[in-house]
Design a protein around this motif. Sequence first.
Motif, mmCIF file in Angstrom:
data_model
loop_
_atom_site.group_PDB
_atom_site.id
_atom_site.type_symbol
_atom_site.label_atom_id
_atom_site.label_comp_id
_atom_site.label_asym_id
_atom_site.label_seq_id
_atom_site.Cartn_x
_atom_site.Cartn_y
_atom_site.Cartn_z
ATOM 1 N N THR A 187 0.763 -1.007 0.008
ATOM 2 C CA THR A 187 0.054 0.043 0.009
ATOM 3 C C THR A 187 0.751 1.106 0.163
ATOM 4 N N ALA A 232 -2.898 3.416 -3.316
ATOM 5 C CA ALA A 232 -2.660 2.570 -4.168
ATOM 6 C C ALA A 232 -2.113 1.542 -3.852
ATOM 7 N N PRO A 241 -1.556 -3.035 -4.593
ATOM 8 C CA PRO A 241 -2.235 -4.371 -4.761
ATOM 9 C C PRO A 241 -3.376 -4.530 -3.562
ATOM 10 N N GLU A 299 -6.290 -2.331 -4.641
ATOM 11 C CA GLU A 299 -7.118 -2.666 -5.767
ATOM 12 C C GLU A 299 -7.940 -3.663 -5.433
ATOM 13 N N VAL A 300 -7.714 -4.774 -4.667
ATOM 14 C CA VAL A 300 -8.604 -5.745 -4.116
ATOM 15 C C VAL A 300 -9.551 -5.225 -3.272
ATOM 16 N N VAL A 324 -11.121 -2.167 -3.344
ATOM 17 C CA VAL A 324 -11.876 -1.387 -4.459
ATOM 18 C C VAL A 324 -12.661 -2.646 -5.128
ATOM 19 N N GLU A 325 -12.408 -3.586 -5.531
ATOM 20 C CA GLU A 325 -13.046 -4.510 -6.266
ATOM 21 C C GLU A 325 -14.219 -5.126 -5.161
ATOM 22 N N TRP A 344 -9.158 -14.133 -10.302
ATOM 23 C CA TRP A 344 -9.050 -12.919 -10.583
ATOM 24 C C TRP A 344 -7.905 -12.308 -9.480
ATOM 25 N N VAL A 367 -4.198 -10.404 -10.218
ATOM 26 C CA VAL A 367 -3.963 -9.100 -9.757
ATOM 27 C C VAL A 367 -2.556 -8.891 -9.136
ATOM 28 N N ARG A 378 0.788 -9.305 -10.801
ATOM 29 C CA ARG A 378 1.299 -8.082 -11.743
ATOM 30 C C ARG A 378 2.357 -7.311 -10.461
ATOM 31 N N HIS A 379 2.102 -7.758 -9.408
ATOM 32 C CA HIS A 379 3.151 -7.215 -8.307
ATOM 33 C C HIS A 379 3.923 -8.209 -7.821
#
Length: 254
Positions: free
Chosen positions: A37, A45, A47, A50-51, A53-54, A238, A242, A245-246
Amino acid sequence: MLLRTRVALMLAIALAIPAHAQPRRWQFATEPFAPYTYEQGGQAAGPMVEVLVEVCQRMKIQCRIDVLPWRRALSAAERGQIDGVFTVVDVPERRAAFHVSAPVMEARYTFFAPTTSGFAFQRAEDLRGRTIGVYGPSASSRTLQALAEGTDAEISVEVDNPTVLRKLQAGRYGPQGLAFANEMVAEALIADQSITGLHAAGVATRFNYSFGLSRQRVPEADARRFDAILGQLCRSGWLQEVLSRHRMQAAACQ
């Protein structure tokens, strides 16, 4: 007179809308904890963001995420001033204040040593006679204290991870000095802050990161729904897509 009539009408309409129809809004806080984070362009921002937010989108909840110093973020969540905090490790003291979510991703606590030391951690006895820097109070400092119990290792608790690594680099922990930290966090700091002369010297333990939902603000049913959606994201692939990518690994699906 006309303005007062309009305001009264709007208030009456709002009160007439059932509570379940009102837009849901949750407030979360996290810390500057790259690469998991961080703040980018004034926004949270990473990972874990991102999780979250989804999950919020699938729950049809509007979620605000602030990046704060960890102690401030944790205190606000423990007091019920916000709905959740992350990243958290599933330990008893966190469960006292939070619904700890299903695990999201795997992580590792690792010892770091000067590259010239030749140190390679294998077992607790390897810590005898050493001074070890660690950020705390935190999950990492509690893990280290449990690991070093019964040895004569001296633990130096610092205000943040950069301080730990800088002190180790400068020899402040002595010729037998070590640092103990989340492996990816330490490696990101070493790269970003041009810290030289240190290397990963052995994984101590593996664990998972989760979200913490305030027991004071989030009903049990909502916490279960939150977990159910995390499970769907994991089983569908999913979540791993995600995290890949990290360069991260999703926790086992629950």
